[in-house]
Every structure is written in structure tokens, then in C-alpha cells.
Motif scaffolding. Structure first.
Motif, mmCIF file in Angstrom:
data_model
loop_
_atom_site.group_PDB
_atom_site.id
_atom_site.type_symbol
_atom_site.label_atom_id
_atom_site.label_comp_id
_atom_site.label_asym_id
_atom_site.label_seq_id
_atom_site.Cartn_x
_atom_site.Cartn_y
_atom_site.Cartn_z
ATOM 1 N N GLU A 246 0.914 -0.834 0.122
ATOM 2 C CA GLU A 246 0.173 0.202 -0.233
ATOM 3 C C GLU A 246 1.024 1.340 -0.233
ATOM 4 N N SER A 247 1.320 2.072 -1.075
ATOM 5 C CA SER A 247 1.970 2.759 -0.939
ATOM 6 C C SER A 247 1.973 4.357 0.183
ATOM 7 N N GLY A 248 2.995 5.122 0.443
ATOM 8 C CA GLY A 248 2.966 5.635 1.696
ATOM 9 C C GLY A 248 3.344 6.921 1.154
ATOM 10 N N TRP A 249 3.564 6.884 -0.365
ATOM 11 C CA TRP A 249 4.360 8.280 -1.475
ATOM 12 C C TRP A 249 2.406 8.816 -1.576
ATOM 13 N N SER A 250 2.064 10.141 -1.980
ATOM 14 C CA SER A 250 1.526 11.034 -1.908
ATOM 15 C C SER A 250 2.598 11.538 -2.299
ATOM 16 N N LEU A 271 12.308 15.283 -5.974
ATOM 17 C CA LEU A 271 12.694 13.545 -6.401
ATOM 18 C C LEU A 271 13.765 12.746 -5.248
ATOM 19 N N ALA A 272 14.139 14.061 -4.626
ATOM 20 C CA ALA A 272 15.493 13.677 -3.837
ATOM 21 C C ALA A 272 14.588 12.311 -2.674
ATOM 22 N N ALA A 273 13.297 13.065 -2.216
ATOM 23 C CA ALA A 273 12.366 12.416 -1.223
ATOM 24 C C ALA A 273 11.571 11.251 -1.611
ATOM 25 N N TYR A 277 12.222 8.079 0.218
ATOM 26 C CA TYR A 277 11.522 7.115 0.379
ATOM 27 C C TYR A 277 11.163 5.076 0.044
ATOM 28 N N LEU A 278 11.712 5.394 -1.242
ATOM 29 C CA LEU A 278 11.808 4.272 -2.094
ATOM 30 C C LEU A 278 12.571 3.364 -1.101
ATOM 31 N N VAL A 279 13.918 4.234 -0.921
ATOM 32 C CA VAL A 279 14.962 3.530 -0.100
ATOM 33 C C VAL A 279 13.987 2.826 1.346
ATOM 34 N N ASN A 280 13.549 3.666 1.664
ATOM 35 C CA ASN A 280 13.126 3.877 3.127
ATOM 36 C C ASN A 280 11.944 2.692 3.371
ATOM 37 N N SER A 281 11.337 2.690 2.173
ATOM 38 C CA SER A 281 10.515 1.690 2.441
ATOM 39 C C SER A 281 10.185 0.293 1.504
ATOM 40 N N GLY A 282 10.792 0.139 1.440
ATOM 41 C CA GLY A 282 11.610 -0.656 0.604
ATOM 42 C C GLY A 282 11.714 -1.133 -0.749
ATOM 43 N N GLU A 283 10.296 -0.233 -0.767
ATOM 44 C CA GLU A 283 9.801 -0.207 -2.346
ATOM 45 C C GLU A 283 11.278 -0.240 -3.732
ATOM 46 N N ARG A 284 12.402 0.233 -3.776
ATOM 47 C CA ARG A 284 13.216 0.103 -3.903
ATOM 48 C C ARG A 284 13.906 -1.148 -4.895
ATOM 49 N N ALA A 285 13.456 -2.243 -4.258
ATOM 50 C CA ALA A 285 13.937 -3.151 -4.363
ATOM 51 C C ALA A 285 12.949 -4.393 -4.592
ATOM 52 N N ASP A 286 11.869 -3.603 -4.668
ATOM 53 C CA ASP A 286 10.617 -4.217 -5.463
ATOM 54 C C ASP A 286 10.637 -3.556 -6.678
ATOM 55 N N HIS A 287 11.006 -2.703 -6.994
ATOM 56 C CA HIS A 287 10.779 -2.025 -8.296
ATOM 57 C C HIS A 287 12.218 -2.282 -9.251
ATOM 58 N N VAL A 288 13.106 -2.705 -8.643
ATOM 59 C CA VAL A 288 14.850 -3.078 -9.302
ATOM 60 C C VAL A 288 14.126 -4.607 -9.844
#
Lengths: 367, 138
Positions: A246-250, A271-273, A277-288
């Protein structure tokens, strides 16, 4: 220059080698795959930003200002600017460089123009590979810029970790934005030309649209099941991450005037935020992971397509077959079935059913 | 395998060098090259030699077409050629000059490494043909 020498020169930071590697990727020249597969070991560090928006929205100008600002902060920048090619001649006029004026004479900002060559899917592969080359070269920020219209372009911009969508003022009501599926891919909205009349209204409309989406669980950049399903039907990119988290990014809306640099700081912060967010939420790994899944799919599709083209050649040219259809001797469905039957038999014998892309979006990961 | 098939395309940089605001010819050429199936990168107006070199190297073009109508060709063109040389790109870039170049300056430009000069009235077909025949392989 051999591939080894080229790779070595690229890793050593020679801009011409980087340019040549990207050419090889674009040309699909013999041996380019070997080269690209070696790049993987050296990449993964860069922050990849996608910028999309309608023609004339100010993408190139904005990218130019972004590159300038990053560069001033001591970061190296690679830019891939994609323009469409003519469906008639295959030629293209790539004009994005005209706007890239702030960083001329400085090789640390590397601008590469690309056009869509070959078939669907080819461009996103070439772009992803070119991004990889710039990443391996050591660029800190890689910006992929493209006109956001249609599946092909959206696939391209999804090679990025963070996607900014430009919406010019008075660009029609926001329904126009919804059409292209642009609401779902935006991690950041940019209302460029914010000094023009109608900017306030555009911001307002976008905000309403985003709130509407959030209330209904259809937020931009968030978990958007309905429209995601539409995308999945065609191409199930990123779907796993979307379903699980569930995305926490608005999605923020940033106002800019790219011409004079107003709002660039805010955009860079947004963009930095998002990256944070991607890194902290772990979404970056999923994304990759999803991106690699997509790369595997695309490569497979391309190769299968290639094999089938070869088979078509062996069966006599497609023109002869088409002629046979014209004369009423057969029909396209029969021909396709006949061509594919041996392939199907062969694949059954391989005992790897889960590796067969039947177009239904089967996941390739081992069960 | 077909997916490995070469999709090589001729890439051209059409560049306007120096203080010269006349770009109709460059536009005509850009359009004609596009229609011939080339990928054309247009530099925009008023480019300094180093900007043109930077673009030619980064874009890895096979062909660099420089349009000059200001009369400054004898200053600008050598700077561009030297720049290409610096990056090791001179040998495999076909450099063309278009525009108003007096007869007596041609020989010198060609001696410096310009492959051909296309003056006013040149048919675009002629230029396209020349590029097709002479564009260096990458």
C-alpha cells in the motif's frame, strides 16, 4: 575496437567509449549483448529519473536546468532524450539537444538522443541498456526524457526509479492526463510554465484528481488496481509491487518555470524525497526486481520474435504467404497455427512451461 | 538470430556554427535526411565549435554536416576538425560543409578533412547519395 577494449575504456571514463557503446546498443550490432551483460556487474549505483509530458511541455528545458543544478552540486549527469521516429521512412529528427544549452562544452553532462528503431519493446530495451551503460560509466544521475504518449513511451519512462510528469497549464482538463495513463506513472507532478495563465487552475485540478484517487484507493503513484489492470493486460510491469505494498507516497505537485529556473530546487527536493521514500519503504528493491523481470520478458519476447521471423523466412517470404491468403488458398490464422505448432511441441518437450510467455502475464519466477 | 540483426542507422548531426541566424537550409537538409531514413540531430542556432564537437562525440554520429553562411568557415571549421581529432573521432566522422563557401576556400577546407562542400543550389538528392555512399561504418 574490440568489446573488451571498449568496456575497459568505458569503465576508465572515456566519453567516446560510452558514446560508442550506446551506438552498439542502438544498432543491435553483433556482440552487443555480451557487452551489455558485462555492464550489469558495474551498475546499480545511479539514480534514474524519468521525465515525461506532452510535446512542448518544456521537458528538454527542464532537463537542461536539472542537469545544470546537479552539475553545480558536483554530480555527474547522463541524459537520454528520446524522440519519435518517422513511421514512414524510419528516419528521425532529434531536436532535444537544442534546449540543452546550460552545460555545453562540459563533457560531464552527457546528452544522448535516441529514436525508436525497430519494433515495439525494442526502444525500452535499448533505453534500459543505455541507462546501464551510463550507470556503469559512473554517472550519478541519469535522466530519461520522452514524450509520454502510449504504451511504448510509458514502458521507456518506467526504466526510471522516479518518474516526473510535466503538465503544462491550460493543457485541457485533467481528463486529458488520465487518458494516457499518466496519472499512475507519476511519482511527482510538475506544472511547468507556472507563470502562464491557467497554471493555478491546472494545479488545483491535479490536486483534486490526486485526492479523488487517494480517497478511492486510486492515487497517483499508489496502488491503483483498476487502471493497473488495464496496464497489466498489456504488460504486467511493476504489478507485484503495486499489489503487495500500500503506497505511502503521496504524489507532490511542483510548480516550475524551466526557462528561468524557478522551482528547480523544489523539484530536486521532491525527486530526492521520492528516492528516500523508495529506499526506506523497501520499494526500491521491489522496483528493481520488477524491472529485471520486465527485462527478461522483453528480451525473451524479442528473441522469440526473431526466431519466428527466421522461420517465416524459411517458409518462404511473408509476401508469398500473404499472396496465398489473397488468392483465397488459406488464411492468416491457419498459417500462424501451422508455423507455431512445431514451436509449441518443442516447448512442451522442454519441460519448462513456466518460462513460456503466453501473453497472459505469467510470472517467470520459479514457483 | 534475427533479434541480433543489425539495426544500424546513419546518424547525422546538422550543426549551425557561429553567429549565423540563417537556418532554413539546415532545416531543409534535416527534413530531407529524415525522409531518407537517417537519424538527424539538429544542434540549433549559434553553436560554438566546442559545442558541436561535444554533440558529435556524445551522439556518436557518422556524419557531421556544418552549415555556415556567415563567411567564418575558415575559422570555425578547423576548430571543429581539431576538436574531433582530440577525441579520436575525426577518422570515422564524415564532415560535410554546406552554405556559402567561396571557390578559393574550398581546397583548403578539403585538405583539412572536409569530405565535401555543398554550395547553394545543390540538389538534396545529391547530398543524400553522397552520405549513403561515404558514411563511415561504425
Amino acid at each position: 575496437m574490440s568489446n573488451e577494449d571498449l568496456l575497459e575504456a568505458l569503465l576508465a571514463g572515456e566519453h567516446r567509449a560510452l558514446a560508442r557503446v550506446i551506438s552498439k546498443i542502438e544498432d543491435r550490432s553483433p556482440g552487443h549483448r555480451e557487452l551489455v551483460s558485462k555492464l550489469y556487474a558495474h551498475s546499480g549505483e545511479a539514480d534514474v529519473i524519468g521525465i515525461t509530458g506532452s510535446p512542448g511541455a518544456g521537458k528538454s528545458t527542464l532537463v537542461d536546468k536539472l542537469a545544470e543544478t546537479y552539475h553545480e552540486r558536483g554530480q555527474t549527469v547522463g541524459i537520454i532524450a528520446i524522440d519519435p521516429s518517422s513511421p514512414f521512412s524510419g528516419g528521425a529528427v532529434l531536436g532535444d539537444r537544442i534546449r540543452m544549452v546550460s552545460t555545453v562544452g562540459d563533457m560531464d553532462v552527457f546528452v544522448r538522443s535516441m529514436s525508436a528503431r525497430g519494433t515495439l519493446g525494442g526502444l525500452s530495451t535499448a533505453t534500459a541498456d543505455a541507462v546501464k551503460a551510463m550507470d556503469a560509466f559512473g554517472k550519478d544521475k541519469i535522466i530519461v526524457e520522452t514524450v509520454g504518449a502510449g504504451q511504448n513511451e510509458i514502458d521507456v519512462v518506467r526504466t526510471a526509479n522516479t518518474v516526473a510528469v510535466l503538465v503544462p497549464p491550460s493543457s485541457g482538463d485533467v481528463i486529458q492526463t488520465l487518458k494516457a495513463g499518466i496519472l499512475e506513472i507519476a511519482d511527482v507532478f510538475v506544472v511547468n510554465k507556472a507563470d502562464c495563465p491557467g497554471a493555478d487552475r491546472t494545479v488545483q485540478e491535479l490536486r483534486e484528481m490526486l485526492q479523488l484517487g487517494e480517497d478511492a484507493g486510486l492515487g497517483g503513484g499508489g496502488s491503483n488496481r483498476h487502471s493497473q489492470a488495464v496496464i497489466d493486460a498489456h504488460n504486467d510491469w511493476r504489478s507485484e509491487a503495486k499489489e503487495e505494498i500500500e503506497s505511502g507516497w503521496s504524489t507532490p505537485i511542483v510548480e516550475t518555470v524551466a526557462m528561468d529556473g524557478t522551482g528547480i530546487e523544489e523539484l530536486i527536493n521532491a525527486l530526492a524525497a521520492h528516492r528516500e521514500y523508495l529506499v526506506n519503504s523497501g520499494e526500491r528493491a521491489d522496483h528493481v526486481r520488477d524491472r529485471y523481470a520486465q527485462e527478461i520478458r522483453t528480451l525473451l519476447r524479442e528473441d522469440v520474435h526473431g526466431l519466428l521471423e527466421d522461420e517465416l523466412e524459411r517458409a518462404g517470404s511473408v509476401h508469398d504467404l500473404a499472396d496465398a491468403v489473397r488468392r483465397g488458398q488459406t488464411d492468416p490464422y491457419t498459417i500462424t497455427r501451422k508455423l507455431l505448432d512445431p514451436v509449441e511441441t518443442c516447448l512442451e518437450g522442454l519441460d519448462s512451461d513456466r518460462l513460456v510467455d503466453d501473453g497472459s502475464g505469467t510470472d517467470f519466477r520459479p514457483k | 538470430m534475427s533479434s541480433e540483426q543489425n539495426q544500424e542507422s546513419i546518424r547525422c548531426l546538422v550543426a549551425k556554427a557561429g553567429l549565423d541566424g540563417h537556418d532554413r537550409g539546415a532545416h531543409v537538409i534535416a527534413r530531407a535526411f529524415r525522409d531518407a531514413g537517417f537519424e538527424v540531430i539538429y544542434s540549433g542556432l549559434h553553436k560554438a565549435p566546442e559545442e558541436i564537437v561535444q554533440a558529435a562525440v556524445q551522439e556518436d554520429v557518422n556524419v557531421l554536416g556544418i552549415s555556415i553562411l556567415s563567411g567564418a568557415h575558415s575559422t570555425l571549421v578547423p576548430k571543429i576538425l581539431n576538436g574531433l581529432e582530440e577525441y579520436g573521432a575525426a577518422a570515422d566522422t564524415l564532415v560535410l560543409v554546406g552554405g556559402v563557401i567561396p571557390e578559393e576556400d574550398r581546397e583548403e577546407l578539403e585538405a583539412q578533412g572536409v569530405a565535401n562542400i555543398f554550395g547553394p543550389g545543390t540538389a538534396v538528392e545529391e547530398t543524400i547519395e553522397f552520405v549513403r555512399e561515404n558514411a563511415p561504418e561504425r
